[in-house]
Structure formats: structure tokens, C-alpha cells
Design a protein around this motif. Structure first.
Motif, PDB file in Angstrom:
ATOM      1  N   LEU A 273     -20.455  11.122  19.411  1.00  0.00           N
ATOM      2  CA  LEU A 273     -21.264   9.957  19.753  1.00  0.00           C
ATOM      3  C   LEU A 273     -21.247   9.789  21.266  1.00  0.00           C
ATOM      4  O   LEU A 273     -20.227   9.431  21.838  1.00  0.00           O
ATOM      5  CB  LEU A 273     -20.698   8.704  19.073  1.00  0.00           C
ATOM      6  N   LEU A 274     -22.372  10.056  21.923  1.00  0.00           N
ATOM      7  CA  LEU A 274     -22.376  10.020  23.381  1.00  0.00           C
ATOM      8  C   LEU A 274     -22.551   8.624  23.941  1.00  0.00           C
ATOM      9  O   LEU A 274     -22.024   8.310  25.005  1.00  0.00           O
ATOM     10  CB  LEU A 274     -23.470  10.942  23.932  1.00  0.00           C
ATOM     11  N   GLY A 275     -23.301   7.779  23.278  1.00  0.00           N
ATOM     12  CA  GLY A 275     -23.541   6.439  23.780  1.00  0.00           C
ATOM     13  C   GLY A 275     -23.060   5.387  22.807  1.00  0.00           C
ATOM     14  O   GLY A 275     -22.600   5.694  21.703  1.00  0.00           O
ATOM     15  N   PRO A 276     -23.145   4.119  23.175  1.00  0.00           N
ATOM     16  CA  PRO A 276     -22.659   3.048  22.302  1.00  0.00           C
ATOM     17  C   PRO A 276     -23.548   2.775  21.109  1.00  0.00           C
ATOM     18  O   PRO A 276     -23.173   2.008  20.225  1.00  0.00           O
ATOM     19  CB  PRO A 276     -22.605   1.834  23.239  1.00  0.00           C
ATOM     20  N   ILE A 277     -24.743   3.366  21.060  1.00  0.00           N
ATOM     21  CA  ILE A 277     -25.684   3.035  19.994  1.00  0.00           C
ATOM     22  C   ILE A 277     -25.850   4.197  19.032  1.00  0.00           C
ATOM     23  O   ILE A 277     -25.607   4.078  17.841  1.00  0.00           O
ATOM     24  CB  ILE A 277     -27.044   2.616  20.587  1.00  0.00           C
ATOM     25  N   ALA A 278     -26.262   5.372  19.504  1.00  0.00           N
ATOM     26  CA  ALA A 278     -26.365   6.598  18.708  1.00  0.00           C
ATOM     27  C   ALA A 278     -27.229   6.407  17.459  1.00  0.00           C
ATOM     28  O   ALA A 278     -26.751   6.425  16.344  1.00  0.00           O
ATOM     29  CB  ALA A 278     -24.973   7.091  18.319  1.00  0.00           C
ATOM     30  N   VAL A 279     -28.535   6.233  17.676  1.00  0.00           N
ATOM     31  CA  VAL A 279     -29.456   6.086  16.548  1.00  0.00           C
ATOM     32  C   VAL A 279     -30.329   7.318  16.346  1.00  0.00           C
ATOM     33  O   VAL A 279     -31.036   7.412  15.354  1.00  0.00           O
ATOM     34  CB  VAL A 279     -30.352   4.839  16.717  1.00  0.00           C
TER      35      VAL A 279
ATOM     36  N   PRO B  13     -13.101   1.450  25.522  1.00  0.00           N
ATOM     37  CA  PRO B  13     -12.418   0.785  26.634  1.00  0.00           C
ATOM     38  C   PRO B  13     -11.545  -0.385  26.219  1.00  0.00           C
ATOM     39  O   PRO B  13     -10.625  -0.757  26.946  1.00  0.00           O
ATOM     40  CB  PRO B  13     -13.574   0.337  27.538  1.00  0.00           C
ATOM     41  N   GLU B  14     -11.822  -0.955  25.048  1.00  0.00           N
ATOM     42  CA  GLU B  14     -11.003  -2.068  24.558  1.00  0.00           C
ATOM     43  C   GLU B  14      -9.825  -1.592  23.710  1.00  0.00           C
ATOM     44  O   GLU B  14      -9.059  -2.410  23.197  1.00  0.00           O
ATOM     45  CB  GLU B  14     -11.870  -3.034  23.750  1.00  0.00           C
ATOM     46  N   GLY B  15      -9.700  -0.291  23.543  1.00  0.00           N
ATOM     47  CA  GLY B  15      -8.583   0.237  22.760  1.00  0.00           C
ATOM     48  C   GLY B  15      -8.883   0.251  21.277  1.00  0.00           C
ATOM     49  O   GLY B  15      -9.960   0.620  20.838  1.00  0.00           O
ATOM     50  N   GLY B  16      -7.889  -0.177  20.513  1.00  0.00           N
ATOM     51  CA  GLY B  16      -8.048  -0.183  19.064  1.00  0.00           C
ATOM     52  C   GLY B  16      -6.836   0.411  18.380  1.00  0.00           C
ATOM     53  O   GLY B  16      -5.783   0.639  18.990  1.00  0.00           O
ATOM     54  N   THR B  17      -6.988   0.695  17.098  1.00  0.00           N
ATOM     55  CA  THR B  17      -5.838   1.110  16.300  1.00  0.00           C
ATOM     56  C   THR B  17      -5.305   2.477  16.706  1.00  0.00           C
ATOM     57  O   THR B  17      -4.120   2.751  16.539  1.00  0.00           O
ATOM     58  CB  THR B  17      -6.213   1.127  14.811  1.00  0.00           C
ATOM     59  N   HIS B  18      -6.141   3.357  17.248  1.00  0.00           N
ATOM     60  CA  HIS B  18      -5.651   4.671  17.690  1.00  0.00           C
ATOM     61  C   HIS B  18      -4.749   4.532  18.909  1.00  0.00           C
ATOM     62  O   HIS B  18      -3.697   5.184  18.990  1.00  0.00           O
ATOM     63  CB  HIS B  18      -6.806   5.626  17.969  1.00  0.00           C
ATOM     64  N   VAL B  19      -5.127   3.663  19.845  1.00  0.00           N
ATOM     65  CA  VAL B  19      -4.302   3.440  21.039  1.00  0.00           C
ATOM     66  C   VAL B  19      -3.044   2.669  20.680  1.00  0.00           C
ATOM     67  O   VAL B  19      -1.942   2.971  21.173  1.00  0.00           O
ATOM     68  CB  VAL B  19      -5.112   2.705  22.118  1.00  0.00           C
ATOM     69  N   ASP B  20      -3.163   1.674  19.795  1.00  0.00           N
ATOM     70  CA  ASP B  20      -1.976   0.932  19.343  1.00  0.00           C
ATOM     71  C   ASP B  20      -0.990   1.867  18.650  1.00  0.00           C
ATOM     72  O   ASP B  20       0.232   1.789  18.859  1.00  0.00           O
ATOM     73  CB  ASP B  20      -2.381  -0.187  18.385  1.00  0.00           C
ATOM     74  N   GLY B  21      -1.503   2.754  17.808  1.00  0.00           N
ATOM     75  CA  GLY B  21      -0.634   3.705  17.124  1.00  0.00           C
ATOM     76  C   GLY B  21       0.035   4.652  18.098  1.00  0.00           C
ATOM     77  O   GLY B  21       1.215   5.004  17.926  1.00  0.00           O
ATOM     78  N   PHE B  22      -0.689   5.074  19.121  1.00  0.00           N
ATOM     79  CA  PHE B  22      -0.088   5.933  20.144  1.00  0.00           C
ATOM     80  C   PHE B  22       1.095   5.232  20.814  1.00  0.00           C
ATOM     81  O   PHE B  22       2.172   5.817  20.958  1.00  0.00           O
ATOM     82  CB  PHE B  22      -1.140   6.308  21.182  1.00  0.00           C
TER      83      PHE B  22
ATOM     84  N   PRO C 144     -15.699   5.993  11.207  1.00  0.00           N
ATOM     85  CA  PRO C 144     -15.152   5.079  12.217  1.00  0.00           C
ATOM     86  C   PRO C 144     -15.733   3.682  12.082  1.00  0.00           C
ATOM     87  O   PRO C 144     -16.908   3.512  11.755  1.00  0.00           O
ATOM     88  CB  PRO C 144     -15.574   5.734  13.536  1.00  0.00           C
ATOM     89  N   GLU C 145     -14.882   2.682  12.307  1.00  0.00           N
ATOM     90  CA  GLU C 145     -15.301   1.284  12.253  1.00  0.00           C
ATOM     91  C   GLU C 145     -15.109   0.679  13.642  1.00  0.00           C
ATOM     92  O   GLU C 145     -13.981   0.426  14.063  1.00  0.00           O
ATOM     93  CB  GLU C 145     -14.473   0.516  11.220  1.00  0.00           C
ATOM     94  N   PHE C 146     -16.218   0.475  14.341  1.00  0.00           N
ATOM     95  CA  PHE C 146     -16.158  -0.078  15.691  1.00  0.00           C
ATOM     96  C   PHE C 146     -16.323  -1.590  15.638  1.00  0.00           C
ATOM     97  O   PHE C 146     -17.168  -2.110  14.905  1.00  0.00           O
ATOM     98  CB  PHE C 146     -17.247   0.542  16.562  1.00  0.00           C
ATOM     99  N   LEU C 147     -15.537  -2.277  16.461  1.00  0.00           N
ATOM    100  CA  LEU C 147     -15.558  -3.728  16.507  1.00  0.00           C
ATOM    101  C   LEU C 147     -15.949  -4.198  17.904  1.00  0.00           C
ATOM    102  O   LEU C 147     -15.966  -3.423  18.853  1.00  0.00           O
ATOM    103  CB  LEU C 147     -14.177  -4.285  16.137  1.00  0.00           C
ATOM    104  N   GLY C 148     -16.230  -5.487  18.021  1.00  0.00           N
ATOM    105  CA  GLY C 148     -16.544  -6.068  19.313  1.00  0.00           C
ATOM    106  C   GLY C 148     -18.035  -6.017  19.607  1.00  0.00           C
ATOM    107  O   GLY C 148     -18.785  -5.240  19.026  1.00  0.00           O
ATOM    108  N   ALA C 149     -18.439  -6.847  20.566  1.00  0.00           N
ATOM    109  CA  ALA C 149     -19.854  -6.948  20.909  1.00  0.00           C
ATOM    110  C   ALA C 149     -20.403  -5.631  21.449  1.00  0.00           C
ATOM    111  O   ALA C 149     -21.567  -5.294  21.235  1.00  0.00           O
ATOM    112  CB  ALA C 149     -20.056  -8.060  21.941  1.00  0.00           C
ATOM    113  N   THR C 150     -19.569  -4.874  22.153  1.00  0.00           N
ATOM    114  CA  THR C 150     -20.007  -3.600  22.717  1.00  0.00           C
ATOM    115  C   THR C 150     -19.496  -2.413  21.914  1.00  0.00           C
ATOM    116  O   THR C 150     -19.632  -1.275  22.362  1.00  0.00           O
ATOM    117  CB  THR C 150     -19.528  -3.467  24.172  1.00  0.00           C
ATOM    118  N   ARG C 151     -18.918  -2.663  20.743  1.00  0.00           N
ATOM    119  CA  ARG C 151     -18.413  -1.606  19.875  1.00  0.00           C
ATOM    120  C   ARG C 151     -17.426  -0.708  20.614  1.00  0.00           C
ATOM    121  O   ARG C 151     -17.401   0.512  20.446  1.00  0.00           O
ATOM    122  CB  ARG C 151     -19.578  -0.788  19.310  1.00  0.00           C
ATOM    123  N   GLY C 152     -16.583  -1.343  21.428  1.00  0.00           N
ATOM    124  CA  GLY C 152     -15.617  -0.591  22.226  1.00  0.00           C
ATOM    125  C   GLY C 152     -14.204  -0.672  21.708  1.00  0.00           C
ATOM    126  O   GLY C 152     -13.246  -0.351  22.431  1.00  0.00           O
ATOM    127  N   LEU C 153     -14.041  -1.060  20.433  1.00  0.00           N
ATOM    128  CA  LEU C 153     -12.710  -1.250  19.847  1.00  0.00           C
ATOM    129  C   LEU C 153     -12.691  -0.621  18.462  1.00  0.00           C
ATOM    130  O   LEU C 153     -13.566  -0.907  17.639  1.00  0.00           O
ATOM    131  CB  LEU C 153     -12.410  -2.755  19.742  1.00  0.00           C
TER     132      LEU C 153
END
Length: 348
Positions: A83-89, A252-261, A296-305
Motif C-alpha cells: 500500500l503506497l498511499g493512505p487511500i489505495a483504491v 506514523p502513529e504506531g499501533g500494535t506492531h510497534v507496541d509489541g516490538f 490489516p485494520e487501520f485506525l485514526g482519521a489518517t489511518r496511521g495506526l
């Protein structure tokens, strides 16, 4: 709404939709090249040598369908999808936002070409001659009546394509700019060691003298329906530089992969050096945590989590196991890591 902006950001997103299709065609083959050109006449051209999809296909949406309608089931899926961009349609939005688009598909030893104007096909595909190898070329001119600018940023594109090459070691990406009056400029990216190369580059850019080892591993875990690639190093500069990616998309907001790391690093180091304060453990740390998931399940307004709950435990366990094994195999280097962490955590 499909590209999020009519400014430069939206223009880049329109290009990413085409480049993303090309990258996934290459990844479907396993290795190959994507060449992006900013042409002197203001257009953009994307060439790949990946798996070619005919304009009309029997068992899946053909390239014509991908260019003219939203295809939720087209192309590679799941963890094989970059997925190169935040939208990928998909590239249909690029076609709709272009004053003109030309698509060429090379397969079966022949070149097949079709023209589009503002998203609508002009005539039928035509056979344009022989082809020596499979692949696809899409050239388009962004619609100046829609976009506020039709000039892409070479620097922004180069940085994103570099990231994608780091995260997909079988991929080579080049970017050529034919617009400068003093002649074309070009960059190319290919990184055989994947995220290990990424971490080494981040350390170099920060001005650090790279430590003796970049620790890295790959691991697949069916519990998270995906795979991970992780690399880290304790360098010589204070601060923490941890970057997370999901299916090649930056989080950029992280998420469960970064928390697990972080959980895994803490567990490995406190097991090796029980008296070390957890708050000091990630000092001096540079790392890249890349996961590729089927869903993948992206969260947040910019899907950055990243929100997939099961990913945290899977990544934590894998990091603890691989980092712990590295400590056991390299006791002198492990002791030096601990000394660095303790030294950095001491008051001035």
C-alpha cells in the motif's frame, strides 16, 4: 475525495495508485523493476516488468476494468499487497483525474495498447507490435482543470519509493525527472538486505557511527495471519527512532506492531539484565518494524495506526525470542548494549 486533495498531496496519491499497481505486479512475480518518469511535457509514466494483466481477462478483472471502475477484489491481496498511499483504491481514480491516459500491456510476445480520455476508453485495444518481455506501461497527464498543480515533487517521490524498496527486497525502483532545463536527474533503489539496510541508512542519516551489529529477523505467525520483518541497532546517539510499517504503508502513529516490538525488547533485556530500569531500555535504539497482514485494520482519521490486537503479542514474542537468542550468542556485544543503555540513562 478519492485522493484527498487537489493539491500536490492529491497529485502524488494519483501517481501512487498507478505505482502501487505496478509494485504489486512485480511482487506477484517475486522480483523485478518499476521505473517512474516525470516527463518533460508534464506527464507521468510508470513501467514495470511484473505479471501482466490483459485488458480483458477471463478469471479476474482485466486492466480495462481496473482503469475504469473500483475493483475491490482485483490484483494481489492480503500480505502480498503493498500500500503506497493512505487511500489505495486503485488506478481507476488516476484515470478519472487524467486528461489523457495510455496503457500498454505486454504479454504473449505482443504489445497491446488502449487510450483513455478523462477516464473513458477511446476505441478498442490495438495490437501495436512485438514485445520481448511481459509487463505494463501506464502514461498519463493529470487534469489541469482538477489539480491546483500538476508538478510532482521529485524529493517527496524519491523518499517514498526508497522506503518501498527497503520494505520489499525483491523490488528495484527508479525515478527519473526529465523536467530540469539542465538535463534529467535520476535515482534508483534496491536493497538486498531489506529492513536491515533501512536501519543502517537511518543511523547514517542521523550522523551516528553504526554499531557492530544490526540485529534482524523475519518471522511468519498464523495467529496474526501475516509475517513480520524487524531490524534494530543500539547506536551512539541519544533518542529513540522506531519506524513502523504495515504492508509497506507508514504508520506514523504506531499501533500494535510497534507496541509489541517495545514489549519484546523490554522482555528480552530485562531477562538478560534484570536490574535495568524499563524506561531506559529503548534509549539509543533505531529500529524498523514491518508487518505484512492479510487483513490489516487501520485506525485514526489518517489511518496511521494499526489496530489488529493479535499482532502485539505475536510481535512481542518473536522479538523477545530472537533478541534473547542474539544476546546468548553474543554475550560481549550484549554486555556492551547494556552498558550503553545504563550510561545514557545516567544523569549529567
Amino acid at each position: 475525495m478519492w485522493v484527498g486533495s487537489v493539491g500536490e498531496r492529491g497529485l502524488h496519491q494519483a501517481l501512487f495508485e498507478v505505482v502501487g499497481r505496478a509494485v504489486n505486479a512485480v511482487l506477484a512475480r517475486g522480483t523485478g523493476t518499476v521505473d517512474v518518469t516525470l516527463t518533460s511535457d508534464g506527464g507521468l509514466r510508470v513501467v514495470d516488468d511484473g505479471v501482466a494483466v490483459p485488458f480483458e481477462a477471463d478469471d479476474s478483472p482485466g486492466l480495462d476494468a481496473q482503469l475504469t471502475s473500483l475493483q475491490t477484489e482485483s490484483g494481489p491481496c492480503g500480505r502480498r499487497l503493498a500500500l503506497l498511499g493512505p487511500i489505495a483504491v486503485g488506478p481507476f481514480v488516476t484515470n478519472a483525474l487524467s486528461s489523457r491516459l495510455t496503457a500498454e500491456v505486454r504479454y504473449g510476445g505482443r504489445r497491446h495498447v488502449r487510450e483513455y480520455v478523462r477516464g473513458a476508453p477511446v476505441g478498442a485495444p490495438v495490437t501495436a507490435g512485438p514485445a520481448t518481455h511481459d509487463g505494463t506501461t501506464i502514461a498519463f497527464r493529470p487534469d489541469a482543470g482538477i489539480f491546483e498543480t500538476t508538478a510532482c515533487s521529485f524529493a517527496v517521490l524519491a523518499e517514498r519509493f526508497r522506503q518501498v524498496a527497503f520494505l520489499n527486497r525483491g523490488l528495484a525502483v527508479s525515478l527519473t525527472d526529465e523536467r530540469p532545463a539542465d538535463g534529467p536527474r535520476a535515482v534508483g533503489f534496491r536493497f538486498p538486505d531489506g529492513v536491515r539496510d533501512f536501519v543502517a541508512a537511518l543511523e547514517a542519516e542521523a550522523g551516528a557511527a553504526l554499531g557492530p551489529d544490526v540485529i534482524g529477523f523475519e518471522h511468519e505467525d498464523p495467529r496474526m495471519a501475516g509475517a513480520m520483518e524487524v531490524a534494530l541497532v543500539w547506536g551512539g546517539l541519544s533518542g529513540v527512532r522506531v519506524r513502523g510499517f504495515v504492508n509497506s504503508r507508514c504508520t506514523p502513529e504506531g499501533g500494535t506492531h510497534v507496541d509489541g516490538f517495545r514489549d519484546g525488547v523490554t522482555a528480552a533485556i530485562t531477562s538478560y539484565a534484570p536490574g535495568l530500569a524499563p524506561r531506559r531500555i529503548d534509549e539509543l535504539l533505531t529500529a524498523v518494524v514491518s508487518v505484512n497482514l492479510d487483513h490489516p485494520e487501520f485506525l485514526g482519521a489518517t489511518r496511521g495506526l494499526l489496530g489488529n490486537a493479535e499482532v502485539r503479542l505475536c510481535v512481542a514474542e518473536a522479538v523477545r525470542e530472537h533478541l534473547g537468542a542474539w544476546f546468548e550468542a553474543h554475550p560481549e556485544r550484549a554486555a556492551e548494549v547494556v552498558r550503553r543503555i545504563v550510561r545514557d540513562g545516567e544523569p549529567d
